[in-house]
Scaffold this active site. Structure first.
Site, mmCIF file in Angstrom:
data_model
loop_
_atom_site.group_PDB
_atom_site.id
_atom_site.type_symbol
_atom_site.label_atom_id
_atom_site.label_comp_id
_atom_site.label_asym_id
_atom_site.label_seq_id
_atom_site.Cartn_x
_atom_site.Cartn_y
_atom_site.Cartn_z
ATOM 1 N N THR A 13 0.851 -1.188 0.000
ATOM 2 C CA THR A 13 0.000 0.000 0.000
ATOM 3 C C THR A 13 0.889 1.241 0.000
ATOM 4 O O THR A 13 2.008 1.228 0.525
ATOM 5 C CB THR A 13 -0.958 0.011 1.211
ATOM 6 O OG1 THR A 13 -0.219 0.256 2.410
ATOM 7 C CG2 THR A 13 -1.739 -1.291 1.325
ATOM 8 N N GLY A 14 0.380 2.302 -0.630
ATOM 9 C CA GLY A 14 1.185 3.519 -0.735
ATOM 10 C C GLY A 14 2.370 3.314 -1.650
ATOM 11 O O GLY A 14 3.476 3.799 -1.377
ATOM 12 N N GLY A 18 7.525 7.409 -2.585
ATOM 13 C CA GLY A 18 8.384 7.194 -1.419
ATOM 14 C C GLY A 18 8.776 5.747 -1.142
ATOM 15 O O GLY A 18 9.197 4.994 -2.021
ATOM 16 N N TYR A 176 -0.494 11.718 14.766
ATOM 17 C CA TYR A 176 0.358 10.846 13.957
ATOM 18 C C TYR A 176 1.123 9.864 14.837
ATOM 19 O O TYR A 176 1.164 8.660 14.552
ATOM 20 C CB TYR A 176 1.319 11.709 13.122
ATOM 21 C CG TYR A 176 2.309 10.892 12.328
ATOM 22 C CD1 TYR A 176 1.893 10.154 11.219
ATOM 23 C CD2 TYR A 176 3.654 10.852 12.687
ATOM 24 C CE1 TYR A 176 2.803 9.395 10.492
ATOM 25 C CE2 TYR A 176 4.563 10.103 11.962
ATOM 26 C CZ TYR A 176 4.132 9.374 10.864
ATOM 27 O OH TYR A 176 5.026 8.613 10.150
HETATM 28 N N1 LIG Z 1 9.276 9.786 5.451
HETATM 29 C C1 LIG Z 1 9.590 9.573 6.715
HETATM 30 O O1 LIG Z 1 10.530 10.192 7.254
HETATM 31 C C2 LIG Z 1 8.833 8.570 7.536
HETATM 32 C C3 LIG Z 1 9.266 8.323 8.858
HETATM 33 C C4 LIG Z 1 8.580 7.382 9.625
HETATM 34 C C5 LIG Z 1 7.505 6.700 9.073
HETATM 35 N N2 LIG Z 1 7.103 6.960 7.799
HETATM 36 C C6 LIG Z 1 5.946 6.217 7.274
HETATM 37 O O2 LIG Z 1 6.301 5.625 6.055
HETATM 38 C C7 LIG Z 1 5.123 5.405 5.269
HETATM 39 C C8 LIG Z 1 5.373 5.870 3.831
HETATM 40 O O3 LIG Z 1 5.629 7.258 3.829
HETATM 41 P P1 LIG Z 1 6.607 7.970 2.798
HETATM 42 O O4 LIG Z 1 7.662 8.626 3.563
HETATM 43 O O5 LIG Z 1 6.975 7.058 1.696
HETATM 44 O O6 LIG Z 1 5.633 9.148 2.285
HETATM 45 P P2 LIG Z 1 4.994 9.468 0.835
HETATM 46 O O7 LIG Z 1 6.049 9.658 -0.173
HETATM 47 O O8 LIG Z 1 4.045 10.594 1.076
HETATM 48 O O9 LIG Z 1 4.195 8.132 0.485
HETATM 49 C C9 LIG Z 1 3.009 7.806 1.160
HETATM 50 C C10 LIG Z 1 2.225 6.804 0.346
HETATM 51 O O10 LIG Z 1 1.008 6.505 1.052
HETATM 52 C C11 LIG Z 1 -0.106 6.899 0.238
HETATM 53 N N3 LIG Z 1 -1.144 7.470 1.072
HETATM 54 C C12 LIG Z 1 -1.009 8.395 2.053
HETATM 55 N N4 LIG Z 1 -2.213 8.690 2.570
HETATM 56 C C13 LIG Z 1 -3.121 7.958 1.897
HETATM 57 C C14 LIG Z 1 -4.524 7.834 1.948
HETATM 58 N N5 LIG Z 1 -5.280 8.557 2.784
HETATM 59 N N6 LIG Z 1 -5.123 6.974 1.097
HETATM 60 C C15 LIG Z 1 -4.404 6.235 0.228
HETATM 61 N N7 LIG Z 1 -3.069 6.304 0.121
HETATM 62 C C16 LIG Z 1 -2.438 7.163 0.945
HETATM 63 C C17 LIG Z 1 0.427 7.944 -0.740
HETATM 64 O O11 LIG Z 1 -0.415 7.991 -1.865
HETATM 65 P P3 LIG Z 1 -0.383 9.247 -2.928
HETATM 66 O O12 LIG Z 1 1.041 9.679 -3.028
HETATM 67 O O13 LIG Z 1 -0.891 8.599 -4.188
HETATM 68 O O14 LIG Z 1 -1.266 10.292 -2.372
HETATM 69 C C18 LIG Z 1 1.808 7.380 -1.012
HETATM 70 O O15 LIG Z 1 1.743 6.330 -1.944
HETATM 71 C C19 LIG Z 1 4.006 6.161 5.985
HETATM 72 O O16 LIG Z 1 3.212 5.246 6.711
HETATM 73 C C20 LIG Z 1 4.747 7.074 6.937
HETATM 74 O O17 LIG Z 1 3.988 7.392 8.085
HETATM 75 C C21 LIG Z 1 7.742 7.873 7.029
#
Ligand SMILES: NC(=O)c1ccc[n+]([C@@H]2O[C@H](COP(=O)([O-])OP(=O)(O)OC[C@H]3O[C@@H](n4cnc5c(N)ncnc54)[C@H](OP(=O)(O)O)[C@@H]3O)[C@@H](O)[C@H]2O)c1
Length: 291
Positions: A13-14, A18, A176
């Protein structure tokens, strides 16, 4: 649609951006059947085209779009995934992130709690038949559910049991962190419930990652992320793929990983009673929206 015996199927998912996208790319290069999900139409389109281009011969890439803050949409996505495969070997619950404020969805849920916790809870429940079918034909411990949580869970001392969606006193960062604590409690209880079925549930912290993550957050989150060094999404993707495939990781579930190693979660993430309570509360909330 059936899978050949050799093809393993992963749902990420997602996967439109990223960490999820980098993970999906690796699975596609490894020849898996990759089913990605995403929300933004352009990002999904771009991701599926790129993934198909880089996929190994014999790999297959599908994409399903949906908004995971809406539980009806999560159910629709699950049914579309079920139409694409009868077996799922690995489910990576990665979609999620921060918001810049309090948003109520059309179902009346708070969007951060809904997308980060209720959506993976519901999606996993809906895809259990596919996971169990894969487990029935696979060595024990090779079918896995992986939660992308965060070390941010350490900033939440306990679940806000009287108001899980923080509707009375909302703050984006606290909401969060609580949702990421919920990821760990869910993993713990899921693992306990699936223990007899040969399926393991694990969670991980990706690190501070350069992605679209901060763009959905408030100014404080954006400046925190821009002022600190970030790693590339490929780094946590390596850990996710390792967690999906390494024999040792399948030996015992309910654990927390970071950077290709087991890590220590906060004590509040290791509370069995809280894990069971959150499961029941999540079922109750989903019941209120007809899911
Ligand atoms: N980046 C960090 O530093 C960090 C640190 C700790 C944990 N995380 C966790 O890692 C995971 C991935 O995040 P990322 O950093 O890769 O961020 P990202 O680039 O924003 O990717 C997030 C992904 O989740 C999807 N998504 C978010 N909200 C959604 C919703 N309401 N419905 C459907 N899809 C949704 C986005 O879809 P769209 O792009 O198509 O909207 C995207 O594919 C998240 O769970 C985040 O909390 C990230």
């Amino acid at each position: 649609m059936t899978n050949t015996a050799e093809t393993r199927t992963v749902v990420v998912t997602g996967a439109s951006s990223g960490i999820g996208r980098a993970s999906a790319e690796t699975f596609a290069r490894m020849g898996w059947h990759v089913i990605g999900t995403g929300r933004n139409p352009e990002r999904c389109e771009e991701a599926v085209t790129a993934l198909r281009k880089m996929a190994a011969p014999g790999a297959r890439v599908d994409f399903v779009r949906g908004d995971f803050s809406e539980m009806a949409d999560v159910r629709r996505v699950a049914s579309e995934i079920a139409a694409l495969t009868d077996r799922i070997h690995v489910l990576v619950n990665n979609a999620g992130g921060v918001r810049d404020g309090l948003y109520r969805t059309s179902e009346g849920l708070e969007a951060t709690f809904a997308a980060n916790h209720l959506a993976p809870f519901l999606l996993t429940r809906e895809l259990l038949p596919q996971l169990e079918r894969a487990a029935a034909k696979s060595p024990a411990g090779t079918v896995r559910v992986i939660a992308v949580s965060s070390s941010g869970h350490m900033g939440c001392p306990d679940m806000n049991w009287d108001d899980l969606m923080m509707l009375e006193n909302f703050a984006p960062a606290q909401a969060y962190c609580q949702a990421k604590l919920a990821n760990l409690l869910f993993t713990r209880e899921l693992n306990r419930r699936l223990a007899g079925k040969g399926i393991v549930a694990q969670a991980m912290h990706p690190g501070r990652v350069s992605s679209n993550f901060a763009s959905h957050g408030d100014e404080a989150m954006q400046s925190y992320m821009s002022q600190n060094e970030c790693i590339t999404p490929e780094q946590p993707a390596r850990t996710i793929v390792w967690m999906a495939t390494d024999p040792e990781v399948g030996r015992k579930g309910g654990r927390y990983f970071h950077d290709l190693a087991e890590a220590e979660p906060a004590p509040q993430a290791c509370d069995d009673a809280a894990a069971e309570r959150l499961w029941k509360e999540s079922e109750r909330i989903l019941d209120t929206v007809g899911c």
